[in-house]
Design an enzyme around this catalytic site. Structure first.
Site, mmCIF file in Angstrom:
data_model
loop_
_atom_site.group_PDB
_atom_site.id
_atom_site.type_symbol
_atom_site.label_atom_id
_atom_site.label_comp_id
_atom_site.label_asym_id
_atom_site.label_seq_id
_atom_site.Cartn_x
_atom_site.Cartn_y
_atom_site.Cartn_z
ATOM 1 N N HIS A 336 0.949 -1.578 -0.517
ATOM 2 C CA HIS A 336 0.369 -0.182 -0.243
ATOM 3 C C HIS A 336 1.004 1.200 -0.166
ATOM 4 C CE1 HIS A 336 -4.177 2.146 0.378
ATOM 5 N NE2 HIS A 336 -3.255 2.916 0.980
ATOM 6 N N ALA A 337 0.486 2.380 -0.370
ATOM 7 C CA ALA A 337 1.381 3.578 -0.940
ATOM 8 C C ALA A 337 1.286 4.212 0.305
ATOM 9 C CB ALA A 337 0.703 4.467 -2.173
ATOM 10 N N HIS A 366 0.234 12.038 -5.919
ATOM 11 C CA HIS A 366 -1.048 12.164 -4.819
ATOM 12 C C HIS A 366 0.404 11.268 -3.386
ATOM 13 C CE1 HIS A 366 -3.450 10.835 -1.312
ATOM 14 N NE2 HIS A 366 -2.712 10.069 -0.659
ATOM 15 N N GLU A 367 1.463 10.834 -4.274
ATOM 16 C CA GLU A 367 2.384 10.464 -2.698
ATOM 17 C C GLU A 367 3.230 11.744 -2.582
ATOM 18 O OE1 GLU A 367 2.557 8.014 -0.403
ATOM 19 O OE2 GLU A 367 0.217 7.198 -1.521
ATOM 20 N N HIS A 370 2.427 14.240 -0.558
ATOM 21 C CA HIS A 370 2.777 14.381 0.796
ATOM 22 C C HIS A 370 4.653 14.339 0.733
ATOM 23 C CE1 HIS A 370 -1.017 12.160 1.905
ATOM 24 N NE2 HIS A 370 0.029 10.994 1.384
ATOM 25 N N GLU A 394 -3.109 15.539 2.187
ATOM 26 C CA GLU A 394 -4.202 13.635 1.384
ATOM 27 C C GLU A 394 -4.547 14.878 -0.076
ATOM 28 O OE1 GLU A 394 -3.391 11.041 1.600
ATOM 29 O OE2 GLU A 394 -3.127 11.217 3.971
ATOM 30 N N HIS A 495 -6.095 0.287 6.287
ATOM 31 C CA HIS A 495 -6.378 1.776 6.863
ATOM 32 C C HIS A 495 -6.906 0.874 7.891
ATOM 33 C CE1 HIS A 495 -5.658 3.093 2.733
ATOM 34 N NE2 HIS A 495 -5.581 4.720 3.255
ATOM 35 N N TYR A 505 -9.493 11.378 3.975
ATOM 36 C CA TYR A 505 -9.545 11.399 2.216
ATOM 37 C C TYR A 505 -10.726 11.904 1.909
ATOM 38 C CZ TYR A 505 -6.111 8.207 3.087
ATOM 39 O OH TYR A 505 -4.513 7.842 3.432
HETATM 40 O O1 X8Z Z 1 -4.349 5.673 1.063
HETATM 41 C C1 X8Z Z 1 -4.303 6.608 -0.212
HETATM 42 C C2 X8Z Z 1 -2.481 6.849 -0.364
HETATM 43 C C3 X8Z Z 1 -1.978 7.039 0.632
HETATM 44 S S1 X8Z Z 1 -2.172 7.894 1.794
HETATM 45 C C4 X8Z Z 1 -2.371 6.079 -1.431
HETATM 46 N N1 X8Z Z 1 -5.363 6.135 -0.844
HETATM 47 C C5 X8Z Z 1 -6.439 6.223 0.179
HETATM 48 C C6 X8Z Z 1 -6.795 5.095 -0.796
HETATM 49 O O2 X8Z Z 1 -6.371 4.288 -1.165
HETATM 50 O O3 X8Z Z 1 -7.531 3.937 -0.180
HETATM 51 C C7 X8Z Z 1 -5.323 7.086 -1.157
HETATM 52 C C8 X8Z Z 1 -6.792 7.656 -1.818
HETATM 53 C C9 X8Z Z 1 -8.132 6.969 -0.955
HETATM 54 ZN ZN ZN Z 2 -2.094 10.101 1.279
#
Ligand code: X8Z
Ligand code: ZN
Length: 596
Positions: A336-337, A366-367, A370, A394, A495, A505
């Site tokens: 997960h990024a 997105h990354e 940050h 975010e 998450h 988000y």
């Molecule tokens: O978790 C993330 C990023 C890292 S902060 C990749 N996002 C959420 C997800 O993947 O569920 C970005 C958008 C929503």
């Molecule tokens: Zn993020």
């Protein structure tokens, strides 16, 4: 996930100062000492966490968990001390620092050392199990998350989709009871820090009362809900055409495995089914990236080039040296990024298992959003290193993505021609709405579930039932097969085991349109916002950079005002942006029975 090592996470257990000396410390001295000690300790915590996330083994679990435990012990102690300065007469900067130190982190430290250990271990274990998660089907074909996601993205075979959807959900039941232990420990941590429970602590991070924040999030959701309902209605009708009345009845929530995404959180993979005007302005960026031989590095550098085109600095060499942008073949990692602020601003990194797709290209931006926040606030005192609120952090990279218009993509050679017509606009808007609008109820419901879990309103024996009630209520989707309390479907989303709060988000998806609008105005753009790109625009870059440099030194409305002139979060920018699609959807739905 955004990793931040604020006071909350990384406080050292080595306070040797005697009670007498502590008493004599002024608030300002206290803040300085804690920051220094926390910086020192964070070197160990961060190094252990990075190695753990990029090399999952039982050994790294021990190292990361022990480091985290030490950090929690320090956090508990520092928090106790910080309380003494709560109403101290001091300068405004120190007062803000104390206020931030007294906020809840995502996992506040309990005072009891046994619970500190429990918290550290449960968090380390759950994230590792998620990262190493593998589903082996009946024929012995074993696949990890990104391979399963690729099937959901592309296949339209009902049974194949069901198999991978269920398959990924065979991983999370193993840590359902671990999650329960985590909740017990973190809730105690929240209580020890003066909050009602962990939900109360999470909601206290927005420069307003937790009650006001709950209302604020509901207000924003109500602004966008009618538009979401139109989209859901139209998508259901199209899926009904594809899969038939029995599988997608027109008066029922949509089966969750048909939406092109493992969690039904974004639906843009369904675009080929939903393209309003077939073949107008083809937007297949994935194909272009592949054709042109983009690899992980070139994709990252191309994303960086957008930021530098705004006049923001280049990434340090260490970024490319130390980041992980490719999935290693020989070991488990947390794919997960995420973006990491290591070395006190001098060693920012990302960790992402980049694949050559448009989606992953978006995630890279997105990354880097940050990363640019880290770079711009690196000279702030440690306690102010953070987003104005977590939704700001975010929103940065996503705001940049809103500038990846046809003109931008043409300039980069990623599309062949620019097509301007009402049909092309609708197609583009559909594609973007399947990402941005479809996401909103998901972004909202994840923490609705957790807030209820933390407060006890959803009991451990109802975890799954509570989860699906909210999924249906907010998103209008349902589980495709019977689920039970043996399952842990919430835990199948990163998450939850990763314990990253999620309302950020939801807020980000709304605010990024406010930011885009403001930056386009700064750039002097006067046309429709979906045609605006701030690429190469130094004035917009300066406005953005200045806001980022504030970090969390001021309450977030100040940062919002600096960038947009407004002091509030407001969904009218996202609604206005999609006005053409919104009226088209209403027309499409006029003879349909919407709702579920
Ligand atoms: O978790 C993330 C990023 C890292 S902060 C990749 N996002 C959420 C997800 O993947 O569920 C970005 C958008 C929503
Ligand atoms: Zn993020």
């Amino acid at each position: 996930m955004l990793k931040k090592f604020t006071i909350g996470v990384a406080l050292a257990s080595v306070i040797t100062t005697s009670a007498y000396a502590e008493k004599k410390e002024t608030a300002k001295e206290f803040v300085e000492r804690i920051q220094q000690e926390s910086l020192e300790l964070s070197k160990e915590t961060a190094a252990a966490a990075w190695v753990r996330a990029t090399y999952i083994t039982p050994d790294t679990a021990i190292l990361a968990s022990k480091a985290r435990e030490r950090s929690l012990a320090f956090q508990a102690k520092a928090f106790e001390q910080a309380k003494r300065y709560k109403d101290a007469k001091t300068d405004p900067v120190t007062a803000r620092a104390i206020e931030l130190m007294l906020r809840g982190s995502s996992a506040p430290a309990p005072n009891n050392p046994a619970l500190q250990a429990q918290l550290a271990q449960t968090l380390t274990d759950m994230a590792g199990q998620y990262g190493a998660g593998t589903y082996c089907d009946d024929s012995g074909n074993c696949r990890q998350l990104q391979e399963l996601e690729a099937v959901l993205a592309k296949s339209r075979d009902y049974d194949e989709l069901l198999d991978v959807w269920k398959g990924w959900r065979t991983v999370s039941p193993a840590y359902r009871s671990t999650y329960q232990q985590f909740v017990a420990a973190a809730n105690q941590g929240a209580k020890d820090s003066g909050f009602k429970d962990l939900a109360d602590a999470w909601k206290s991070n927005y420069d307003m009362s937790p009650e006001a924040f709950t209302k604020e999030a509901d207000r924003l959701w109500n602004q966008v809900k009618p538009f979401y309902n139109e989209l859901q209605c139209h998508v259901r009708a199209k899926l009904n055409e594809e899969y038939g009345d029995e599988r997608v009845p027109l008066d029922q929530p949509i089966p969750a495995h048909l939406l092109g995404n493992m969690w039904s959180q974004t639906w843009d993979n369904l675009y080929p089914l939903l393209e309003p005007h077939k073949g107008v302005a083809s937007l297949d960026v994935t194909a272009a990236l592949k054709e042109q031989g983009y690899d992980e590095l070139k994709m990252t550098q191309t994303a960086e080039a957008f930021f530098t085109s705004l006049g923001l600095p280049s990434l340090p060499d260490s970024f490319y040296k130390n980041s992980m942008i490719k999935k290693p073949a020989d070991r488990d990692v947390v794919c997960h990024a995420s973006a990491w602020d290591l070395g006190n601003g001098s060693d920012p990194r990302i960790k992402q298992c980049v694949e050559i797709t448009e989606n992953q290209f978006g995630t890279l931006h997105h990354e880097l959003g940050h990363i640019y926040y880290y770079l711009m606030y690196k000279d702030q005192p440690r306690v102010f290193k953070g987003g104005a609120h977590d939704g700001f952090h975010e929103a940065i990279g996503d705001t940049i993505q809103l500038s990846m218009t046809q003109s931008y993509l043409k300039e980069k050679g990623l599309i062949k021609e620019i097509i301007k017509s009402p049909e092309a606009t609708l197609n583009q808007q559909m594609k973007l709405a399947l990402e941005k609008i479809a996401f909103l109820p998901f972004g909202k419901m994840i923490d609705e579930w957790r807030w209820k879990v933390f407060s006890g309103e959803i009991a451990p024996e109802d975890y799954n039932k509570g989860w699906w009630e909210l999924r249906t209520q907010y998103q209008g989707i349902r589980a495709p097969v019977e689920r039970s309390e043996k399952d842990f479907d919430a835990g199948a989303k990163y998450h939850i085991p990763g314990n990253t709060p999620y309302t950020r988000y939801f807020l980000s998806f709304i605010m990024q349109f406010q930011f885009h609008k403001a930056l386009c105005e700064t750039a002097g753009f006067t046309g429709p916002l979906h045609e605006c790109s701030i690429y190469n625009n130094k004035a917009a870059g300066k406005a953005l950079g200045d806001m980022l440099a504030m970090g969390q030194s001021k309450p977030w409305p100040d940062a919002m005002q600096a960038l947009t002139g407004q002091r509030e979060m407001d969904a009218s920018a996202i609604i206005d942006y999609f006005a053409p699609l919104n009226s088209w959807l209403k027309e499409q739905n006029k003879d349909r029975q919407c709702g579920w």
